[in-house]
Design a protein around this motif. Structure first.
Motif, PDB file in Angstrom:
ATOM      1  N   ASN A  43      41.811 141.449 -41.164  1.00  0.00           N
ATOM      2  CA  ASN A  43      41.095 142.050 -42.411  1.00  0.00           C
ATOM      3  C   ASN A  43      39.749 142.703 -41.927  1.00  0.00           C
ATOM      4  N   HIS A  44      39.623 143.282 -40.585  1.00  0.00           N
ATOM      5  CA  HIS A  44      38.682 144.053 -40.093  1.00  0.00           C
ATOM      6  C   HIS A  44      38.962 144.927 -38.994  1.00  0.00           C
ATOM      7  N   ASP A  45      38.255 145.655 -38.744  1.00  0.00           N
ATOM      8  CA  ASP A  45      38.863 146.644 -37.479  1.00  0.00           C
ATOM      9  C   ASP A  45      38.963 145.793 -36.384  1.00  0.00           C
ATOM     10  N   MET A  46      39.833 146.496 -35.502  1.00  0.00           N
ATOM     11  CA  MET A  46      40.253 145.852 -34.206  1.00  0.00           C
ATOM     12  C   MET A  46      39.962 147.201 -32.983  1.00  0.00           C
ATOM     13  N   GLY A  47      39.954 146.535 -32.054  1.00  0.00           N
ATOM     14  CA  GLY A  47      39.690 147.349 -30.679  1.00  0.00           C
ATOM     15  C   GLY A  47      41.041 148.385 -30.743  1.00  0.00           C
ATOM     16  N   LEU A  48      40.766 149.163 -29.491  1.00  0.00           N
ATOM     17  CA  LEU A  48      41.811 149.886 -29.170  1.00  0.00           C
ATOM     18  C   LEU A  48      42.801 149.257 -28.379  1.00  0.00           C
ATOM     19  N   PHE A  49      44.027 149.248 -28.494  1.00  0.00           N
ATOM     20  CA  PHE A  49      45.303 148.571 -27.972  1.00  0.00           C
ATOM     21  C   PHE A  49      46.067 149.987 -27.778  1.00  0.00           C
ATOM     22  N   PRO A  50      46.486 150.159 -26.529  1.00  0.00           N
ATOM     23  CA  PRO A  50      46.295 149.745 -25.489  1.00  0.00           C
ATOM     24  C   PRO A  50      45.132 150.074 -25.010  1.00  0.00           C
ATOM     25  N   ASN A  51      44.515 149.208 -24.012  1.00  0.00           N
ATOM     26  CA  ASN A  51      43.321 149.752 -23.280  1.00  0.00           C
ATOM     27  C   ASN A  51      43.329 149.522 -21.616  1.00  0.00           C
ATOM     28  N   ARG A  52      42.391 149.873 -20.977  1.00  0.00           N
ATOM     29  CA  ARG A  52      42.344 149.735 -19.432  1.00  0.00           C
ATOM     30  C   ARG A  52      42.993 148.432 -18.955  1.00  0.00           C
ATOM     31  N   ALA A  53      42.456 147.593 -19.580  1.00  0.00           N
ATOM     32  CA  ALA A  53      42.597 145.840 -19.091  1.00  0.00           C
ATOM     33  C   ALA A  53      43.890 145.421 -20.064  1.00  0.00           C
ATOM     34  N   ASN A  54      44.387 146.022 -20.964  1.00  0.00           N
ATOM     35  CA  ASN A  54      45.324 145.434 -21.715  1.00  0.00           C
ATOM     36  C   ASN A  54      46.560 146.646 -22.178  1.00  0.00           C
ATOM     37  N   PRO A  55      47.612 146.585 -21.501  1.00  0.00           N
ATOM     38  CA  PRO A  55      48.668 147.664 -21.965  1.00  0.00           C
ATOM     39  C   PRO A  55      49.557 147.599 -23.140  1.00  0.00           C
ATOM     40  N   ASN A  56      49.254 146.507 -23.823  1.00  0.00           N
ATOM     41  CA  ASN A  56      49.992 146.232 -25.093  1.00  0.00           C
ATOM     42  C   ASN A  56      49.324 146.885 -26.446  1.00  0.00           C
ATOM     43  N   ALA A  57      50.178 147.362 -27.168  1.00  0.00           N
ATOM     44  CA  ALA A  57      50.082 148.336 -28.358  1.00  0.00           C
ATOM     45  C   ALA A  57      50.143 147.189 -29.576  1.00  0.00           C
ATOM     46  N   PHE A  58      49.433 147.183 -30.546  1.00  0.00           N
ATOM     47  CA  PHE A  58      49.361 146.612 -31.660  1.00  0.00           C
ATOM     48  C   PHE A  58      50.713 146.586 -32.634  1.00  0.00           C
ATOM     49  N   ALA A  59      51.448 145.603 -33.056  1.00  0.00           N
ATOM     50  CA  ALA A  59      52.484 145.888 -33.943  1.00  0.00           C
ATOM     51  C   ALA A  59      52.655 144.957 -35.066  1.00  0.00           C
ATOM     52  N   LEU A  60      52.780 145.607 -36.294  1.00  0.00           N
ATOM     53  CA  LEU A  60      52.833 144.768 -37.451  1.00  0.00           C
ATOM     54  C   LEU A  60      53.968 143.604 -37.124  1.00  0.00           C
ATOM     55  N   GLN A  61      53.536 142.266 -37.797  1.00  0.00           N
ATOM     56  CA  GLN A  61      54.457 141.301 -37.466  1.00  0.00           C
ATOM     57  C   GLN A  61      55.089 140.574 -38.951  1.00  0.00           C
ATOM     58  N   THR A  62      55.791 139.620 -38.769  1.00  0.00           N
ATOM     59  CA  THR A  62      56.147 138.742 -40.133  1.00  0.00           C
ATOM     60  C   THR A  62      55.846 137.491 -39.887  1.00  0.00           C
ATOM     61  N   LEU A  63      54.675 136.799 -39.884  1.00  0.00           N
ATOM     62  CA  LEU A  63      54.346 135.770 -39.619  1.00  0.00           C
ATOM     63  C   LEU A  63      54.180 134.581 -40.765  1.00  0.00           C
ATOM     64  N   THR A  64      54.581 133.451 -40.531  1.00  0.00           N
ATOM     65  CA  THR A  64      54.484 132.294 -41.474  1.00  0.00           C
ATOM     66  C   THR A  64      53.892 131.224 -40.733  1.00  0.00           C
ATOM     67  N   PHE A  65      52.732 130.615 -41.263  1.00  0.00           N
ATOM     68  CA  PHE A  65      52.140 129.250 -40.620  1.00  0.00           C
ATOM     69  C   PHE A  65      52.389 128.120 -41.813  1.00  0.00           C
ATOM     70  N   CYS A  66      53.187 127.115 -41.446  1.00  0.00           N
ATOM     71  CA  CYS A  66      53.001 126.069 -42.314  1.00  0.00           C
ATOM     72  C   CYS A  66      52.492 124.803 -41.891  1.00  0.00           C
ATOM     73  N   PHE A  67      51.918 124.070 -42.870  1.00  0.00           N
ATOM     74  CA  PHE A  67      51.273 122.934 -42.268  1.00  0.00           C
ATOM     75  C   PHE A  67      51.057 121.764 -43.405  1.00  0.00           C
ATOM     76  N   PRO A  68      51.006 120.678 -43.150  1.00  0.00           N
ATOM     77  CA  PRO A  68      51.281 119.599 -44.108  1.00  0.00           C
ATOM     78  C   PRO A  68      49.953 119.796 -45.245  1.00  0.00           C
ATOM     79  N   ASP A  69      50.499 119.575 -46.366  1.00  0.00           N
ATOM     80  CA  ASP A  69      49.612 119.660 -47.681  1.00  0.00           C
ATOM     81  C   ASP A  69      48.648 118.579 -47.602  1.00  0.00           C
ATOM     82  N   THR A  70      49.263 117.323 -47.172  1.00  0.00           N
ATOM     83  CA  THR A  70      48.226 115.977 -47.138  1.00  0.00           C
ATOM     84  C   THR A  70      48.265 115.742 -45.847  1.00  0.00           C
ATOM     85  N   PRO A  71      47.426 115.955 -44.726  1.00  0.00           N
ATOM     86  CA  PRO A  71      47.432 115.525 -43.453  1.00  0.00           C
ATOM     87  C   PRO A  71      47.424 114.222 -43.255  1.00  0.00           C
ATOM     88  N   GLN A  72      47.957 113.825 -42.255  1.00  0.00           N
ATOM     89  CA  GLN A  72      48.115 112.283 -41.775  1.00  0.00           C
ATOM     90  C   GLN A  72      47.783 111.976 -40.338  1.00  0.00           C
TER      91      GLN A  72
END
Length: 252
Positions: A43-72
């Protein structure tokens, strides 16, 4: 105990800033789990990818993170998880690297863990092609945080910045909570030798009472266990006292 309505409110307070791609995040309840789904764009600007130290390009993802509603609380501590948390904006927190000292590797770093010295990302973030938000992308195009993002922090309304795989909250309150991890004294006993300067994870040791937080970068306050992100090592929790969801991060 997690509050589903408060999490929805927290996400709603996160501005959706149009950048190369616009952050798209949603929160749902699935049985006894709370799930944060996103397209992997910050939700903010990101750097330029790829760059001299990182050859990877940004790609949209389909991500889901699930965690317990009531931690134990669990009977044992869980460690060695690559994804240690998710932000309210639905991005992964992944502080580890896949690099280890290797005399034959490029810059002395390779993928063989035999040396026992794992590269510590925040020692030299620019060497890993990180942007000014302490983040970069991996080979799959996944944008992820190794340290706290200043622009992401500006988007949240209080100290809550995300959740761990066991469902306990992750906060950022550097004036109140500090890490108890410190650089070891002396020199490394094996190659690459030299002083413990923070280049490798093993350069650090936990010194109880040297800060306010425990070995997992957490503490109990008002009867509730909380993790904290810190400006110094380990930056985010690296171990977990609760019952973790082993299927915490999913990619579709």
């Amino acid at each position: 105990m997690l509050r589903f309505t408060s999490l929805i409110a927290a996400v709603a307070l996160t501005p959706m800033i149009a950048t190369a791609h616009e952050n798209d995040v949603s929160v749902t309840r699935q049985d006894d789990m709370i799930c944060i789904a996103s397209n992997g764009a910050p939700n903010h600007d990101m750097g330029l990818f790829p760059n001299r130290a990182n050859p990877n390009a940004f790609a949209l993802q389909t991500l889901t993170f699930c965690f317990p509603d009531t931690p134990q609380m669990a009977g044992a501590v869980t460690s060695e998880l690559m994804t240690v948390g998710v932000t309210l904006s639905g991005l992964p927190i992944r502080p580890y690297t896949a690099g280890y000292f290797d005399a034959n590797g490029r810059g002395g770093i390779g993928r063989d863990p035999a040396s026992g010295w794992r590269q510590q990302a925040m020692h030299d973030p620019r060497a890993l092609g990180m942007d000014d938000q302490n983040a970069h992308v991996d080979q799959s195009g996944l944008y992820h945080y190794h340290g706290v993002s200043p622009d992401y922090l500006a988007s949240v309304s209080d100290t809550l910045i995300g959740y761990a795989p066991d469902g306990f909250e992750i906060h950022y309150a550097p004036e109140q909570q500090t890490s108890s991890w410190r650089l070891r004294d002396g020199d490394r006993a094996t190659a690459p030798f030299g002083p413990h300067d923070g280049r490798f994870e093993e350069d650090f040791e936990f010194v109880a009472g040297s800060g306010t937080l425990d070995a997992c970068n957490g503490t109990t306050g008002d009867g509730t266990y909380l993790y904290y992100a810190t400006d110094g090592y380990p930056y985010f929790p690296r171990c977990f006292v609760g019952v973790v969801n082993t299927d915490f991060m999913r990619r579709n």
